[in-house]
Enzyme design. Structure first.
Site, PDB file in Angstrom:
ATOM      1  N   GLY A  10       0.812  -1.218   0.000  1.00  0.00           N
ATOM      2  CA  GLY A  10       0.000   0.000   0.000  1.00  0.00           C
ATOM      3  C   GLY A  10       0.845   1.268   0.000  1.00  0.00           C
ATOM      4  N   ILE A  12       1.498   3.864   2.278  1.00  0.00           N
ATOM      5  CA  ILE A  12       2.486   4.187   3.319  1.00  0.00           C
ATOM      6  C   ILE A  12       3.462   3.024   3.501  1.00  0.00           C
ATOM      7  CG2 ILE A  12       2.804   4.986   5.691  1.00  0.00           C
ATOM      8  CD1 ILE A  12      -0.143   5.975   5.615  1.00  0.00           C
ATOM      9  N   SER A 124      -4.320   6.792  13.839  1.00  0.00           N
ATOM     10  CA  SER A 124      -4.701   7.964  13.062  1.00  0.00           C
ATOM     11  C   SER A 124      -5.107   9.103  13.988  1.00  0.00           C
ATOM     12  CB  SER A 124      -5.894   7.583  12.174  1.00  0.00           C
ATOM     13  OG  SER A 124      -6.477   8.725  11.604  1.00  0.00           O
ATOM     14  N   ALA A 125      -4.895  10.312  13.522  1.00  0.00           N
ATOM     15  CA  ALA A 125      -5.358  11.495  14.267  1.00  0.00           C
ATOM     16  C   ALA A 125      -6.875  11.483  14.419  1.00  0.00           C
ATOM     17  CB  ALA A 125      -4.921  12.767  13.541  1.00  0.00           C
ATOM     18  N   THR A 126      -7.535  10.642  13.630  1.00  0.00           N
ATOM     19  CA  THR A 126      -8.995  10.554  13.714  1.00  0.00           C
ATOM     20  C   THR A 126      -9.438  10.118  15.120  1.00  0.00           C
ATOM     21  OG1 THR A 126     -10.909   9.836  12.443  1.00  0.00           O
ATOM     22  CG2 THR A 126      -9.296   8.154  12.907  1.00  0.00           C
ATOM     23  N   TYR A 149     -14.585   3.416  10.560  1.00  0.00           N
ATOM     24  CA  TYR A 149     -13.139   3.348  10.311  1.00  0.00           C
ATOM     25  C   TYR A 149     -12.374   3.884  11.528  1.00  0.00           C
ATOM     26  CZ  TYR A 149      -8.531   4.852   8.945  1.00  0.00           C
ATOM     27  OH  TYR A 149      -7.177   5.067   8.942  1.00  0.00           O
ATOM     28  N   LYS A 153      -9.718   2.130  14.607  1.00  0.00           N
ATOM     29  CA  LYS A 153      -8.391   2.591  15.059  1.00  0.00           C
ATOM     30  C   LYS A 153      -8.394   2.764  16.567  1.00  0.00           C
ATOM     31  CE  LYS A 153      -6.410   2.652  11.105  1.00  0.00           C
ATOM     32  NZ  LYS A 153      -5.480   1.563  10.818  1.00  0.00           N
TER      33      LYS A 153
HETATM   34  P1  NAD Z   1      -3.446   1.535   1.647  1.00  0.00           P
HETATM   35  O1  NAD Z   1      -4.826   1.088   1.392  1.00  0.00           O
HETATM   36  O2  NAD Z   1      -2.652   2.076   0.506  1.00  0.00           O
HETATM   37  O3  NAD Z   1      -2.596   0.354   2.331  1.00  0.00           O
HETATM   38  C1  NAD Z   1      -3.198  -0.624   3.147  1.00  0.00           C
HETATM   39  C2  NAD Z   1      -2.816  -1.976   2.559  1.00  0.00           C
HETATM   40  O4  NAD Z   1      -3.394  -3.003   3.358  1.00  0.00           O
HETATM   41  C3  NAD Z   1      -3.340  -2.163   1.127  1.00  0.00           C
HETATM   42  O5  NAD Z   1      -2.245  -2.531   0.301  1.00  0.00           O
HETATM   43  C4  NAD Z   1      -4.360  -3.294   1.249  1.00  0.00           C
HETATM   44  O6  NAD Z   1      -4.366  -4.100   0.087  1.00  0.00           O
HETATM   45  C5  NAD Z   1      -3.861  -4.016   2.483  1.00  0.00           C
HETATM   46  N1  NAD Z   1      -4.884  -4.782   3.210  1.00  0.00           N
HETATM   47  C6  NAD Z   1      -6.124  -4.370   3.605  1.00  0.00           C
HETATM   48  N2  NAD Z   1      -6.746  -5.358   4.273  1.00  0.00           N
HETATM   49  C7  NAD Z   1      -5.881  -6.415   4.320  1.00  0.00           C
HETATM   50  C8  NAD Z   1      -5.944  -7.725   4.852  1.00  0.00           C
HETATM   51  N3  NAD Z   1      -7.037  -8.179   5.472  1.00  0.00           N
HETATM   52  N4  NAD Z   1      -4.877  -8.540   4.718  1.00  0.00           N
HETATM   53  C9  NAD Z   1      -3.761  -8.108   4.086  1.00  0.00           C
HETATM   54  N5  NAD Z   1      -3.648  -6.892   3.535  1.00  0.00           N
HETATM   55  C10 NAD Z   1      -4.701  -6.042   3.657  1.00  0.00           C
HETATM   56  O7  NAD Z   1      -3.501   2.592   2.843  1.00  0.00           O
HETATM   57  P2  NAD Z   1      -2.363   3.516   3.451  1.00  0.00           P
HETATM   58  O8  NAD Z   1      -2.743   4.923   3.191  1.00  0.00           O
HETATM   59  O9  NAD Z   1      -1.025   3.020   3.042  1.00  0.00           O
HETATM   60  O10 NAD Z   1      -2.617   3.250   4.991  1.00  0.00           O
HETATM   61  C11 NAD Z   1      -1.847   2.321   5.730  1.00  0.00           C
HETATM   62  C12 NAD Z   1      -2.383   2.270   7.140  1.00  0.00           C
HETATM   63  O11 NAD Z   1      -2.304   3.572   7.718  1.00  0.00           O
HETATM   64  C13 NAD Z   1      -3.857   1.859   7.233  1.00  0.00           C
HETATM   65  O12 NAD Z   1      -4.022   1.058   8.377  1.00  0.00           O
HETATM   66  C14 NAD Z   1      -4.576   3.171   7.402  1.00  0.00           C
HETATM   67  O13 NAD Z   1      -5.784   3.023   8.069  1.00  0.00           O
HETATM   68  C15 NAD Z   1      -3.579   3.963   8.217  1.00  0.00           C
HETATM   69  N6  NAD Z   1      -3.718   5.414   8.075  1.00  0.00           N
HETATM   70  C16 NAD Z   1      -3.715   5.983   6.843  1.00  0.00           C
HETATM   71  C17 NAD Z   1      -3.871   7.358   6.702  1.00  0.00           C
HETATM   72  C18 NAD Z   1      -3.921   7.993   5.350  1.00  0.00           C
HETATM   73  O14 NAD Z   1      -4.431   9.125   5.249  1.00  0.00           O
HETATM   74  N7  NAD Z   1      -3.434   7.381   4.302  1.00  0.00           N
HETATM   75  C19 NAD Z   1      -3.994   8.161   7.842  1.00  0.00           C
HETATM   76  C20 NAD Z   1      -3.965   7.539   9.103  1.00  0.00           C
HETATM   77  C21 NAD Z   1      -3.828   6.164   9.206  1.00  0.00           C
HETATM   78  C1  WQD Z   2      -8.627  17.219   4.034  1.00  0.00           C
HETATM   79  C2  WQD Z   2      -9.344  18.550   3.898  1.00  0.00           C
HETATM   80  C3  WQD Z   2     -11.724  18.338   3.584  1.00  0.00           C
HETATM   81  C4  WQD Z   2     -11.446  16.398  -0.337  1.00  0.00           C
HETATM   82  C5  WQD Z   2      -9.097  11.685   6.335  1.00  0.00           C
HETATM   83  C6  WQD Z   2      -9.599  10.717   7.354  1.00  0.00           C
HETATM   84  C7  WQD Z   2      -8.574  10.494   8.415  1.00  0.00           C
HETATM   85  C8  WQD Z   2      -7.226  10.135   7.810  1.00  0.00           C
HETATM   86  C9  WQD Z   2      -6.818  11.032   6.696  1.00  0.00           C
HETATM   87  C10 WQD Z   2      -6.951   7.795   7.893  1.00  0.00           C
HETATM   88  C11 WQD Z   2     -10.662  18.614   4.661  1.00  0.00           C
HETATM   89  C12 WQD Z   2     -11.078  18.957   2.360  1.00  0.00           C
HETATM   90  C13 WQD Z   2     -11.143  17.011   0.868  1.00  0.00           C
HETATM   91  C14 WQD Z   2     -12.100  17.160  -1.349  1.00  0.00           C
HETATM   92  C15 WQD Z   2     -12.078  19.062   0.107  1.00  0.00           C
HETATM   93  N1  WQD Z   2      -7.215   8.821   7.252  1.00  0.00           N
HETATM   94  N2  WQD Z   2     -11.446  18.315   1.087  1.00  0.00           N
HETATM   95  N3  WQD Z   2     -12.372  18.470  -1.078  1.00  0.00           N
HETATM   96  O1  WQD Z   2     -10.730  14.353   6.223  1.00  0.00           O
HETATM   97  O2  WQD Z   2      -8.595  15.344   7.201  1.00  0.00           O
HETATM   98  O3  WQD Z   2      -8.825  12.916   6.985  1.00  0.00           O
HETATM   99  O4  WQD Z   2      -7.888  11.172   5.772  1.00  0.00           O
HETATM  100  O5  WQD Z   2      -6.824   7.619   9.053  1.00  0.00           O
HETATM  101  O6  WQD Z   2      -9.064   9.491   9.232  1.00  0.00           O
HETATM  102  O7  WQD Z   2     -10.787  11.225   7.933  1.00  0.00           O
HETATM  103  O8  WQD Z   2      -8.538  14.240   4.951  1.00  0.00           O
HETATM  104  O9  WQD Z   2      -7.864  14.592   2.610  1.00  0.00           O
HETATM  105  O10 WQD Z   2     -10.223  13.855   3.100  1.00  0.00           O
HETATM  106  O11 WQD Z   2      -9.555  16.174   3.701  1.00  0.00           O
HETATM  107  O12 WQD Z   2     -12.341  20.259   0.287  1.00  0.00           O
HETATM  108  O13 WQD Z   2     -12.411  16.652  -2.425  1.00  0.00           O
HETATM  109  O14 WQD Z   2      -9.672  18.748   2.522  1.00  0.00           O
HETATM  110  O15 WQD Z   2     -12.961  18.934   3.845  1.00  0.00           O
HETATM  111  O16 WQD Z   2     -10.799  19.923   5.146  1.00  0.00           O
HETATM  112  P1  WQD Z   2      -9.274  14.297   6.381  1.00  0.00           P
HETATM  113  P2  WQD Z   2      -9.039  14.641   3.512  1.00  0.00           P
END
Ligand code: NAD
Ligand code: WQD
Length: 342
Positions: A10, A12, A124-126, A149, A153
């Site tokens: 994925g 990250i 996540s900051a969520t 979601y 977390k």
């Molecule tokens: P991503 O979807 O690109 O990566 C997640 C990977 O996990 C994917 O490759 C998917 O195929 C794999 N996966 C999902 N379910 C699985 C399972 N049951 N078994 C094996 N593999 C599985 O997402 P990302 O953005 O790289 O996020 C990585 C992690 O960080 C996630 O847990 C996500 O919730 C968390 N996170 C992401 C963000 C963000 O904004 N991207 C923010 C905060 C936290």
């Molecule tokens: C950022 C800003 C939107 C899309 C989400 C998840 C969080 C975390 C990261 C995993 C906000 C605005 C967005 C668009 C817009 N993921 N926006 N038009 O909502 O901060 O966080 O992703 O853990 O849990 O909730 O990120 O990129 O969706 O939005 O105006 O088409 O951009 O309103 O202010 P968010 P985002």
């Protein structure tokens, strides 16, 4: 260290594998490819000059995991695997609880059976909900997550913490060490432009939406609300370059080495930028106009969210080094070189 990277194909995970290998660690990646493709790991292999060992395994598949553990002695797992689409989690909550929580329960069970009780978890900051303080320190109480979601977390943080607490109570000589990393908003891509964020369908997150407008796949950006109490009325977030985030995992391994018990770190820059700050910086740095229109607020969004990252700096020696211009440049470099993703 020998590291199991779940969700390694994925966004990250793939960037983190580069930082791990460049820091001298060895990795095995597993992924069920539900939201990624093997191509990312092939390209990671080209970037680091070595093939990345990969198993196509679902973390819910106990037998599949057992096979991976039977042929590897891991020091730590970095656990990225999970579903992450906020909106989809509202319409498909069971799938999110079953995959994210069910999968993690199987993973940690197999880990402990094989004596590997060190894990770094992608939180996540969520979990702060509508945060009670800005900037957000790790002391900030967790808030109400408005979607399943976010609940997964928050619950997984509790479940993992309970495992450690039980070990202490039971005087287990090999207790769990757990690092909970609360990511803010990762954007950007590896500077090579070979790997990056590759969302399925229409992106939910801001930066991939912007890059798809820039590349002509989407007509214009919809800005969700301009009446927030922020400097220009649009939502403010802490955007962090994915390579800085990746490096945070390498630094988190030092906490594991010191047998940290449970340690929580915010991974953010400490800077808050609005939606229009991002649009304007992206246009300036890349010389591409981003047409946009103002739409109503998106349900569940908050006005402002940014980190106080001092704890990670103090305890891990980690600091985000890349600024917003670099994040915008690298996001665009990835998208323009890979208009259709992998
Ligand atoms: P991503 O979807 O690109 O990566 C997640 C990977 O996990 C994917 O490759 C998917 O195929 C794999 N996966 C999902 N379910 C699985 C399972 N049951 N078994 C094996 N593999 C599985 O997402 P990302 O953005 O790289 O996020 C990585 C992690 O960080 C996630 O847990 C996500 O919730 C968390 N996170 C992401 C963000 C963000 O904004 N991207 C923010 C905060 C936290
Ligand atoms: C950022 C800003 C939107 C899309 C989400 C998840 C969080 C975390 C990261 C995993 C906000 C605005 C967005 C668009 C817009 N993921 N926006 N038009 O909502 O901060 O966080 O992703 O853990 O849990 O909730 O990120 O990129 O969706 O939005 O105006 O088409 O951009 O309103 O202010 P968010 P985002």
């Amino acid at each position: 260290m020998h590291i199991l990277v779940t969700g390694g194909a994925g966004y990250i995970g793939s960037h983190t594998i580069i930082e791990l290998i460049e820091a001298g660690h060895s990795v095995v990646a597993i992924d069920n490819l539900v939201n990624s493709s093997k191509e990312s790991l092939k390209r990671v292999g080209e970037i680091v000059g070595q093939e990345i060992p990969f198993y196509e395994v679902d973390i819910r598949d106990r037998e599949g995991l057992e096979k991976v553990f039977a042929s590897n002695k891991f020091d730590c797992a970095i656990h990225f695997a999970g579903l992450k689409a906020v909106g989809e989690s509202v319409t498909h909550p069971w799938e999110y609880y079953e995959n994210n929580i069910g999968g993690t329960l199987v993973l940690v069970d197999v880990m402990r059976k094989h004596g590997c009780k060190n894990i770094i978890f992608s939180s996540s900051a969520t979990v702060y909900g509508n945060p009670a303080m800005i900037p957000i320190t790790e002391e900030c109480p967790k808030g109400h997550c408005t979607n399943p979601y976010g609940q997964t977390k928050s619950m997984l943080e509790e479940i993992l913490t309970d495992l450690h607490t039980a070990d202490v109570k039971n005087a287990d000589p090999n207790p769990w060490n757990i690092v909970l990393l609360r990511y803010f908003n990762p954007i950007g891509a590896h500077p090579s432009g070979r790997i990056g964020e590759n969302p399925n369908g229409i992106p939910n997150n801001l930066m991939p939406y912007i890059t798809q407008v820039a590349v002509g796949k989407l007509a214009k950006l919809h800005v969700f609300g301009d009446d927030y109490d922020t400097h220009d009325g649009t939502g403010v977030r802490d955007y962090i370059h994915v390579m800085d985030l990746a490096n945070g995992h390498v630094k988190a391994l030092t906490a594991i080495e010191k047998k940290c018990g449970v340690a929580i770190y915010n991974l953010g820059t400490g800077n808050g930028y609005s939606v229009l700050d991002i649009v304007n910086t992206f246009s300036e740095v890349n010389g591409v106009e981003i047409p946009y229109q103002i739409d109503p607020r998106r349900l569940g969004d908050i006005a402002t969210c940014y980190a106080d990252p001092a704890k990670a700096n103090r305890e891990l020696g980690w600091k985000a080094e890349r600024g917003l211009a670099e994040m915008c440049r690298d996001s665009w470099n990835w998208q323009k070189n890979n208009p259709n993703g992998y």
